[in-house]
Design an enzyme around this catalytic site. Sequence first.
Site, PDB file in Angstrom:
ATOM      1  N   GLY A 128       4.594  -4.157   4.016  1.00  0.00           N
ATOM      2  CA  GLY A 128       4.852  -5.479   3.687  1.00  0.00           C
ATOM      3  C   GLY A 128       4.597  -6.582   4.691  1.00  0.00           C
ATOM      4  N   ASP A 179      -2.412  -1.956   9.737  1.00  0.00           N
ATOM      5  CA  ASP A 179      -2.623  -2.259   8.425  1.00  0.00           C
ATOM      6  C   ASP A 179      -3.044  -3.431   7.815  1.00  0.00           C
ATOM      7  OD1 ASP A 179      -1.666   0.470   8.515  1.00  0.00           O
ATOM      8  OD2 ASP A 179       0.591  -0.156   7.748  1.00  0.00           O
ATOM      9  N   LYS A 226       0.913  -1.277   0.137  1.00  0.00           N
ATOM     10  CA  LYS A 226      -0.174   0.079  -0.121  1.00  0.00           C
ATOM     11  C   LYS A 226       0.741   1.161   0.009  1.00  0.00           C
ATOM     12  CE  LYS A 226       0.946   1.262   4.472  1.00  0.00           C
ATOM     13  NZ  LYS A 226       1.639   2.217   4.887  1.00  0.00           N
ATOM     14  N   ALA A 238      10.329  -2.826   5.831  1.00  0.00           N
ATOM     15  CA  ALA A 238      10.509  -1.902   6.746  1.00  0.00           C
ATOM     16  C   ALA A 238      10.653  -0.487   5.667  1.00  0.00           C
ATOM     17  CB  ALA A 238      11.737  -1.765   7.648  1.00  0.00           C
ATOM     18  N   GLY A 239       9.873  -0.629   4.539  1.00  0.00           N
ATOM     19  CA  GLY A 239       9.877   0.439   3.753  1.00  0.00           C
ATOM     20  C   GLY A 239       8.691   1.349   3.599  1.00  0.00           C
ATOM     21  N   GLY A 240       7.714   1.148   4.431  1.00  0.00           N
ATOM     22  CA  GLY A 240       6.657   2.344   4.663  1.00  0.00           C
ATOM     23  C   GLY A 240       5.647   1.696   3.453  1.00  0.00           C
ATOM     24  N   MET A 241       5.491   0.335   3.201  1.00  0.00           N
ATOM     25  CA  MET A 241       4.401  -0.007   2.170  1.00  0.00           C
ATOM     26  C   MET A 241       3.861  -1.225   2.865  1.00  0.00           C
ATOM     27  SD  MET A 241       6.284   0.510  -1.479  1.00  0.00           S
ATOM     28  CE  MET A 241       4.719   0.874  -2.132  1.00  0.00           C
TER      29      MET A 241
HETATM   30  P1  ATP Z   1       4.258  -0.272   7.621  1.00  0.00           P
HETATM   31  O1  ATP Z   1       4.176   0.608   6.515  1.00  0.00           O
HETATM   32  O2  ATP Z   1       3.005  -1.140   8.257  1.00  0.00           O
HETATM   33  O3  ATP Z   1       4.601   0.720   8.925  1.00  0.00           O
HETATM   34  P2  ATP Z   1       6.863  -1.310   7.116  1.00  0.00           P
HETATM   35  O4  ATP Z   1       6.312  -1.369   5.492  1.00  0.00           O
HETATM   36  O5  ATP Z   1       7.529   0.175   7.218  1.00  0.00           O
HETATM   37  O6  ATP Z   1       5.431  -1.095   7.769  1.00  0.00           O
HETATM   38  P3  ATP Z   1       7.302  -3.957   7.285  1.00  0.00           P
HETATM   39  O7  ATP Z   1       7.995  -4.457   6.031  1.00  0.00           O
HETATM   40  O8  ATP Z   1       6.059  -4.161   7.282  1.00  0.00           O
HETATM   41  O9  ATP Z   1       7.489  -2.356   7.323  1.00  0.00           O
HETATM   42  O10 ATP Z   1       8.295  -4.534   8.517  1.00  0.00           O
HETATM   43  C1  ATP Z   1       8.676  -3.773   9.801  1.00  0.00           C
HETATM   44  C2  ATP Z   1       9.043  -4.786  10.401  1.00  0.00           C
HETATM   45  O11 ATP Z   1       8.321  -5.933  10.767  1.00  0.00           O
HETATM   46  C3  ATP Z   1      10.434  -5.498   9.836  1.00  0.00           C
HETATM   47  O12 ATP Z   1      11.549  -4.629  10.187  1.00  0.00           O
HETATM   48  C4  ATP Z   1      10.284  -6.806  10.382  1.00  0.00           C
HETATM   49  O13 ATP Z   1      11.211  -6.710  11.676  1.00  0.00           O
HETATM   50  C5  ATP Z   1       9.139  -7.119  11.059  1.00  0.00           C
HETATM   51  N1  ATP Z   1       8.294  -8.240  10.100  1.00  0.00           N
HETATM   52  C6  ATP Z   1       7.734  -9.054  10.774  1.00  0.00           C
HETATM   53  N2  ATP Z   1       7.002  -9.949   9.852  1.00  0.00           N
HETATM   54  C7  ATP Z   1       7.471  -9.561   8.676  1.00  0.00           C
HETATM   55  C8  ATP Z   1       7.258  -9.952   7.367  1.00  0.00           C
HETATM   56  N3  ATP Z   1       6.348 -10.862   6.975  1.00  0.00           N
HETATM   57  N4  ATP Z   1       7.714  -9.089   6.336  1.00  0.00           N
HETATM   58  C9  ATP Z   1       8.421  -8.086   6.917  1.00  0.00           C
HETATM   59  N5  ATP Z   1       8.588  -7.680   7.813  1.00  0.00           N
HETATM   60  C10 ATP Z   1       8.354  -8.257   8.870  1.00  0.00           C
END
Ligand code: ATP
Length: 300
Positions: free
Chosen positions: A106, A138, A14, A101-104
């Site tokens: 994942g 999310d 997203k 951990a890209g803000g998308m």
């Molecule tokens: P959001 O946009 O929801 O804040 P995000 O995109 O910044 O999240 P994610 O890729 O969802 O970050 O990951 C954040 C942290 O969650 C990672 O650094 C990791 O430690 C943990 N994590 C747990 N399960 C997963 C997974 N299946 N994929 C990625 N990271 C995961």
Amino acid sequence: MTTVTTVTVRVPAKVNLQLAVGPLRDDGFHDLANVFHAVSLFDEVVAEPADDLTLRVEGDSIDGVPTGEDNLAVRAARLLAERLGVPARAALTIRKSIPVAGGMAGGSADAAAALVACARLWGAETDLHPLAARLGSDVPFALLGGTAVGTGRGEVLTPVTVSGRFHWVFALADGGLSTPAVYAECDRLRELRGERPGPPQASPGLLAALAAGDAEALGAELANDLEPAALSLRPSLRDTLEAGRALGALGALVSGSGPTCAFLADSADRAESLAAALTEAGVARSVVTAHGPVPGATVL
Ligand code: ATP
């Protein structure tokens, strides 16, 4: 009766078209008005029969993805098994393309996909939304997909009408940003500047641009209250955003808590040329194009 042997679920990333962050609540969360938009950057979660719950993670950039009980897909499978009163038996594989951990979102996407995959594998028909909301703010949107306004912590969703398709370029950064750290920095900067945010609201102009399929108007409405905090923690993102704007993006913003930057283009061709120019400018680890909205977690 057919026995399900392998279930593959595709789930989108997203981008937040608007992320309005209200004051810090007593429970440590913020009230949000969050316009989620699902884009065509996908992870896949495969669930196969097994005697136990196992996880394998595949992909080119999977540093930082936990492979044990902390993985959100594993937590999702355990939560569903507990809810159903069945043993948690599945061999899960995550094929990762969404930046970590890209803000998308994942991780949230993988949790939603694991719920859908395990429900199918275990032959369960149950409402997954409450389980998704327990796993994270999310996660419900990753089930739903499309475009939606999320209120509360982001988990109370109202679908939004969108005309046509929007074209995006995403600039992926080296290393991630921790979402809690970005919220904490947002609170710190607001305190420092004496800012007192009011109740967050989805922008009527943004919703009108989506309904009309007007990319130019949407570009002007993109807004993320977390952006100053992400830029404070990662100042180099300013150059990335500036480069995209100078190269003709209709709008540019940090995606969610960052560090991925999102740029809107007025056609698929313009998105491709903007992506090539951003790559050439050397302001990102890698650059990808995508379109939205796309459906949420879907069994293939
Ligand atoms: P959001 O946009 O929801 O804040 P995000 O995109 O910044 O999240 P994610 O890729 O969802 O970050 O990951 C954040 C942290 O969650 C990672 O650094 C990791 O430690 C943990 N994590 C747990 N399960 C997963 C997974 N299946 N994929 C990625 N990271 C995961």
